[in-house]
Design a protein around this motif. Structure first.
Motif, mmCIF file in Angstrom:
data_model
loop_
_atom_site.group_PDB
_atom_site.id
_atom_site.type_symbol
_atom_site.label_atom_id
_atom_site.label_comp_id
_atom_site.label_asym_id
_atom_site.label_seq_id
_atom_site.Cartn_x
_atom_site.Cartn_y
_atom_site.Cartn_z
ATOM 1 N N ARG A 123 2.238 2.134 -3.297
ATOM 2 C CA ARG A 123 1.229 2.738 -4.174
ATOM 3 C C ARG A 123 1.058 4.233 -3.918
ATOM 4 N NH1 ARG A 123 -1.719 2.367 -8.634
ATOM 5 N NH2 ARG A 123 -3.918 2.866 -8.448
ATOM 6 N N ILE A 124 1.169 4.677 -2.657
ATOM 7 C CA ILE A 124 0.852 6.073 -2.335
ATOM 8 C C ILE A 124 2.054 6.928 -1.944
ATOM 9 C CG2 ILE A 124 -1.448 5.390 -1.578
ATOM 10 C CD1 ILE A 124 -0.514 6.003 1.316
ATOM 11 N N LEU A 156 -8.142 2.937 -2.969
ATOM 12 C CA LEU A 156 -7.055 2.013 -2.617
ATOM 13 C C LEU A 156 -7.602 0.610 -2.375
ATOM 14 C CD1 LEU A 156 -4.855 4.181 -0.243
ATOM 15 C CD2 LEU A 156 -4.179 3.242 -2.460
ATOM 16 N N VAL A 211 0.845 -1.198 0.000
ATOM 17 C CA VAL A 211 0.000 0.000 0.000
ATOM 18 C C VAL A 211 0.875 1.241 0.000
ATOM 19 C CG1 VAL A 211 -1.762 1.303 1.249
ATOM 20 C CG2 VAL A 211 -1.919 -1.194 1.114
ATOM 21 N N TRP A 239 -3.820 7.037 -7.929
ATOM 22 C CA TRP A 239 -4.528 6.163 -6.996
ATOM 23 C C TRP A 239 -5.822 6.731 -6.422
ATOM 24 C CZ3 TRP A 239 -5.165 7.686 -1.932
ATOM 25 C CH2 TRP A 239 -4.283 8.641 -1.429
#
Length: 146
Positions: free
Chosen positions: A20-21, A140, A17, A30
């Protein structure tokens, strides 16, 4: 001072996670359908403290936000508004990803503190929590197959 808050558990590792961010300029990749264009000013990297994210929402609204802190160890970053159409002052937001050790999932929380007129506080607390933060968290979750 008001506080707006949202959180969720995502069926992925905290590392996945965070990957991803973690890029401050990655919001358009995202946060589902919110951001039309985004760039970090002055050629800075998306994890470089002091960088300013200049972006336009899909409705044409332009904002500028400054990265105040970024930590891979804590899987978090903090930013503030440099230019906003929202009637708030002293806005400072944090997004953080923590591991849930029982099951290998991720706990993601996103919050902001800010000042505003007392009669608008309920509106802004709800707006940031549901429209901005929860929308991003839902995107997400969808990405990781909630």
């Amino acid at each position: 001072m008001a506080k707006s808050y949202a959180s969720t558990v995502i069926n992925a590792s905290a590392e996945d996670v965070w990957a991803r961010i973690r890029d401050f300029n990655g919001l358009a990749t995202w946060h589902d359908g919110l951001v039309a264009t985004s760039e970090i000013e002055d050629g800075r990297a998306g994890d470089q403290v002091g960088g300013i994210r200049s972006f336009t929402l899909t409705d044409g609204t332009h904002l500028r936000e400054k990265l105040l802190a970024h930590s891979d160890l804590e899987r978090s970053y903090i930013y503030d508004f440099q230019k906003t159409p929202f009637d708030v002052d002293n806005y400072e937001a944090t997004i953080r990803v923590s591991p849930v050790t029982d099951g290998g999932t991720a706990f993601v929380e996103w919050w902001a503190t800010f000042d505003c007129d007392r009669d608008k506080q309920e509106h802004w607390v709800g707006f940031f929590a549901s429209q901005v933060f929860q929308g991003g968290l839902d995107a997400l979750k969808a990405h990781f197959g909630a």
